[in-house]
Write an enzyme that holds these catalytic residues in place. Structure first.
Site, PDB file in Angstrom:
ATOM      1  CG  LEU A   2      -1.964  -1.176   1.268  1.00  0.00           C
ATOM      2  CD1 LEU A   2      -2.480  -1.008   2.529  1.00  0.00           C
ATOM      3  CD2 LEU A   2      -2.753  -1.031   0.260  1.00  0.00           C
ATOM      4  CB  VAL A  37       2.223   0.294   4.602  1.00  0.00           C
ATOM      5  CG1 VAL A  37       0.774   0.012   5.300  1.00  0.00           C
ATOM      6  CG2 VAL A  37       2.958   1.302   5.684  1.00  0.00           C
ATOM      7  CD  GLU A  79      -9.465   2.487  11.479  1.00  0.00           C
ATOM      8  OE1 GLU A  79      -8.627   3.124  12.404  1.00  0.00           O
ATOM      9  OE2 GLU A  79     -10.536   2.748  10.997  1.00  0.00           O
ATOM     10  CE  LYS A  95       5.421   2.707   9.638  1.00  0.00           C
ATOM     11  NZ  LYS A  95       5.248   3.868  10.525  1.00  0.00           N
ATOM     12  CB  VAL A 154      -7.137   3.991   5.911  1.00  0.00           C
ATOM     13  CG1 VAL A 154      -7.695   4.248   7.491  1.00  0.00           C
ATOM     14  CG2 VAL A 154      -5.826   4.137   6.029  1.00  0.00           C
ATOM     15  CB  SER A 168       7.502   1.555   0.358  1.00  0.00           C
ATOM     16  OG  SER A 168       7.820   2.249  -0.724  1.00  0.00           O
ATOM     17  N   GLY A 169       8.452   3.421   2.405  1.00  0.00           N
ATOM     18  CA  GLY A 169       9.164   4.606   3.071  1.00  0.00           C
ATOM     19  C   GLY A 169      10.633   4.014   3.528  1.00  0.00           C
ATOM     20  CG  ASP A 198       6.175  13.037   9.501  1.00  0.00           C
ATOM     21  OD1 ASP A 198       6.455  13.916   8.943  1.00  0.00           O
ATOM     22  OD2 ASP A 198       6.418  11.824   9.043  1.00  0.00           O
ATOM     23  CG  PHE A 214       8.587   2.956   7.421  1.00  0.00           C
ATOM     24  CD1 PHE A 214       7.985   1.926   7.132  1.00  0.00           C
ATOM     25  CD2 PHE A 214       8.280   4.118   6.977  1.00  0.00           C
ATOM     26  CE1 PHE A 214       6.755   1.910   6.334  1.00  0.00           C
ATOM     27  CE2 PHE A 214       7.207   4.219   6.062  1.00  0.00           C
ATOM     28  CZ  PHE A 214       6.329   3.040   5.703  1.00  0.00           C
TER      29      PHE A 214
HETATM   30  C1  PIT Z   1      -3.252   2.053   5.835  1.00  0.00           C
HETATM   31  C2  PIT Z   1      -2.975   2.188   4.631  1.00  0.00           C
HETATM   32  C3  PIT Z   1      -1.790   2.929   4.390  1.00  0.00           C
HETATM   33  C4  PIT Z   1      -1.049   3.616   5.299  1.00  0.00           C
HETATM   34  C5  PIT Z   1      -1.319   3.039   6.759  1.00  0.00           C
HETATM   35  C6  PIT Z   1      -2.148   2.445   6.917  1.00  0.00           C
HETATM   36  C7  PIT Z   1      -0.228   3.517   7.654  1.00  0.00           C
HETATM   37  C8  PIT Z   1      -0.767   3.642   8.809  1.00  0.00           C
HETATM   38  C9  PIT Z   1       0.283   3.985   9.855  1.00  0.00           C
HETATM   39  C10 PIT Z   1       1.551   4.184  10.041  1.00  0.00           C
HETATM   40  C11 PIT Z   1       2.211   4.712  11.172  1.00  0.00           C
HETATM   41  C12 PIT Z   1       1.613   4.609  12.245  1.00  0.00           C
HETATM   42  C13 PIT Z   1       0.183   4.497  12.405  1.00  0.00           C
HETATM   43  C14 PIT Z   1      -0.458   4.365  11.047  1.00  0.00           C
HETATM   44  O1  PIT Z   1       2.391   4.765  13.474  1.00  0.00           O
HETATM   45  O2  PIT Z   1      -1.719   2.989   2.878  1.00  0.00           O
HETATM   46  O3  PIT Z   1      -4.294   1.356   6.440  1.00  0.00           O
HETATM   47  O4  PIT Z   1       3.676   4.481  11.230  1.00  0.00           O
END
Ligand code: PIT
Length: 191
Positions: A19, A27, A94, A42, A96, A21-22, A139, A24
């Site tokens: 979904l 995802v 969750e 993640k 999203v 990437s970075g 951030d 870290f």
């Molecule tokens: C998703 C879809 C997406 C990215 C994320 C969730 C990322 C969520 C996230 C990342 C974090 C964090 C809390 C939530 O601390 O494309 O459902 O580093």
């Protein structure tokens, strides 16, 4: 202290598409084997050698998890579970699926004032909630403001990525790691 399950995440979740990437890690969409429900996983690489530039310190991941556990709110992405293997930690979050707020707005021809007000209200509700718990996101940017799905009207805002977030202890001096001075306002009057 945050509890990380020492089990293999793949025993419980089927790993799906990327979904995002970075620096870290990634995802990915994941599917819970028992329920068939979809979540976001993640995947964080943990630094194994103290002097290595690769991966994150386990302590910074612990901090992110502790903060996420403290911020359960409709406008903040929820944390369900945490798995840990030798070299990585996986946060089950969750899902999203509505994409970034930025893209939603960019794709529309016009954004009504009423829609902008609704988005701002939800963003500020999420921020007020975390600030009242002495947590700063640090951030907040368009990429970290997402929509829960593509069908809800009005769309539901979800703030994501607490990787740089900080929990303040009143009376304690805060040293910024970026070198950028951070102005810490007093929010106690609105909580
Ligand atoms: C998703 C879809 C997406 C990215 C994320 C969730 C990322 C969520 C996230 C990342 C974090 C964090 C809390 C939530 O601390 O494309 O459902 O580093």
């Amino acid at each position: 202290m945050a509890v990380f399950k020492p089990e293999n995440v793949e025993d419980f979740y089927e790993i799906g598409e990327v979904l995002g990437s970075g620096h870290f890690g990634q995802v990915r969409q994941v599917r819970e084997r028992t329920s068939g429900n979809f979540w976001a996983g993640k995947f964080l690489k943990i630094r194994k050698v103290a002097c290595s530039r690769l991966g994150l310190d386990r302590s910074s991941v612990e901090r992110e998890v502790e903060i996420l556990q403290a911020v359960q709110h409709p406008n903040i992405v929820a944390l369900k579970d945490v798995f840990e293997s030798r070299a990585e930690v996986v946060l089950i979050l969750e899902l999203v699926s509505g994409g970034e707020l930025f893209d939603f707005i960019a794709e529309k021809e016009t954004l009504l004032e009423t829609e902008a007000i609704e988005f701002m209200k939800q963003i500020l509700k999420g921020l007020k909630f975390i600030h009242c718990k002495n947590i700063a996101h640090f951030d907040l940017k368009p990429e970290n403001i997402m929509l829960s799905d593509k069908v809800s009207k009005p769309p539901n805002i979800k703030l994501i990525d607490f990787g740089l977030a900080h929990l303040f202890h009143p009376g304690e001096e805060y040293k910024s790691t970026s070198g950028t001075p951070q102005y810490i306002g007093d929010v106690s009057g609105m909580c």
